[in-house]
Write a protein that holds these residues in place. Sequence first.
Motif, PDB file in Angstrom:
ATOM      1  N   ARG A   1      28.501 -19.480 -17.401  1.00  0.00           N
ATOM      2  CA  ARG A   1      29.184 -19.311 -16.113  1.00  0.00           C
ATOM      3  C   ARG A   1      28.903 -17.927 -15.526  1.00  0.00           C
ATOM      4  O   ARG A   1      28.726 -17.776 -14.313  1.00  0.00           O
ATOM      5  CB  ARG A   1      30.685 -19.521 -16.281  1.00  0.00           C
TER       6      ARG A   1
ATOM      7  N   SER B   1      21.934 -21.747 -13.987  1.00  0.00           N
ATOM      8  CA  SER B   1      22.255 -21.730 -15.412  1.00  0.00           C
ATOM      9  C   SER B   1      21.158 -20.957 -16.148  1.00  0.00           C
ATOM     10  O   SER B   1      20.031 -20.833 -15.639  1.00  0.00           O
ATOM     11  CB  SER B   1      22.324 -23.159 -15.955  1.00  0.00           C
TER      12      SER B   1
ATOM     13  N   ARG C   1      27.027 -17.135 -12.035  1.00  0.00           N
ATOM     14  CA  ARG C   1      27.707 -16.372 -10.983  1.00  0.00           C
ATOM     15  C   ARG C   1      26.815 -15.253 -10.450  1.00  0.00           C
ATOM     16  O   ARG C   1      26.784 -14.982  -9.253  1.00  0.00           O
ATOM     17  CB  ARG C   1      29.008 -15.793 -11.539  1.00  0.00           C
TER      18      ARG C   1
ATOM     19  N   SER D   1      29.718 -21.170 -23.208  1.00  0.00           N
ATOM     20  CA  SER D   1      30.056 -21.659 -21.870  1.00  0.00           C
ATOM     21  C   SER D   1      30.431 -20.507 -20.946  1.00  0.00           C
ATOM     22  O   SER D   1      30.041 -20.479 -19.768  1.00  0.00           O
ATOM     23  CB  SER D   1      31.203 -22.667 -21.953  1.00  0.00           C
TER      24      SER D   1
END
Length: 275
Positions: free
Chosen positions: A242, A251, A246, A238
Amino acid sequence: MTARAELLLPPAALAGCVAAGVFRDTLGVDMPDRDRLNYFPASPLFSVTRVFEGQLHVARGLADISTLRQQVPDPALVARSPNAEPICSWSAGGIRALTIGFYPEAWIRLGGLPEGGHVPEPVAALMHGEWADASASWAAFCVDLQPLWGACRGDSALQWAGSHRLADWVRHVTKAAALSGTGQSLRSAERRFRRWTGQTRQAVDLFAKVEDLYARRVDDSAAPLAELAADAGFSDQSHMGRAVKRVTGFSPARLNQLIETEEAFWCYRLMGERF
């Protein structure tokens, strides 16, 4: 006629100054509007973009065509400071443009400002012509830049010799910041890192981890995502997802799909990035 994209690498003498150049030419190519979009990841480098033909509408972060249409086109020559979020651009017609990434300390030594927005005069003077032959023009640019870089490089504690990997630069600056100067404390090292890069070590380390991630993905495309995440320095899958979102706005799974299917993600294909 098809769209052209070239990754232009510097010679050894400039490897500590210039990370790479990215060239794009869609002049005379019949393309739908969505294929004239350009997606770029966030970057810790300073950059100069020279538009030789056409106009680019640019937005920080992700944007659709209707939003980009409303943006005032960029000047033909524009500088950008390191950007913590991805960039999206669009051209209404054909475009011929070049973007060059500079390492932060080199940027400052060449006369650039820490906040960006100003193209160093010696660099601006060299980014001229039509660049119809990108390879030949890049070679000439590098020949002219070498004496300028040699004259302003000076005696730097950083002494970055260059590498094809951004992560190598991050590790080099981190080590140099820790070992240079009179203060050996963590705070002193952080101050030196920020002075040399204009960014915190934690912010720049994110780019090194993401690059390590896609390098490991290329080496072993069948490796489980959780294993890749751990090997690249993320706490878990996870955390990895992220970080990729960013830097790129997407994703990992969605980005891979777009790289494979959408012309607008040509830069990711050019750089060989997969997640």
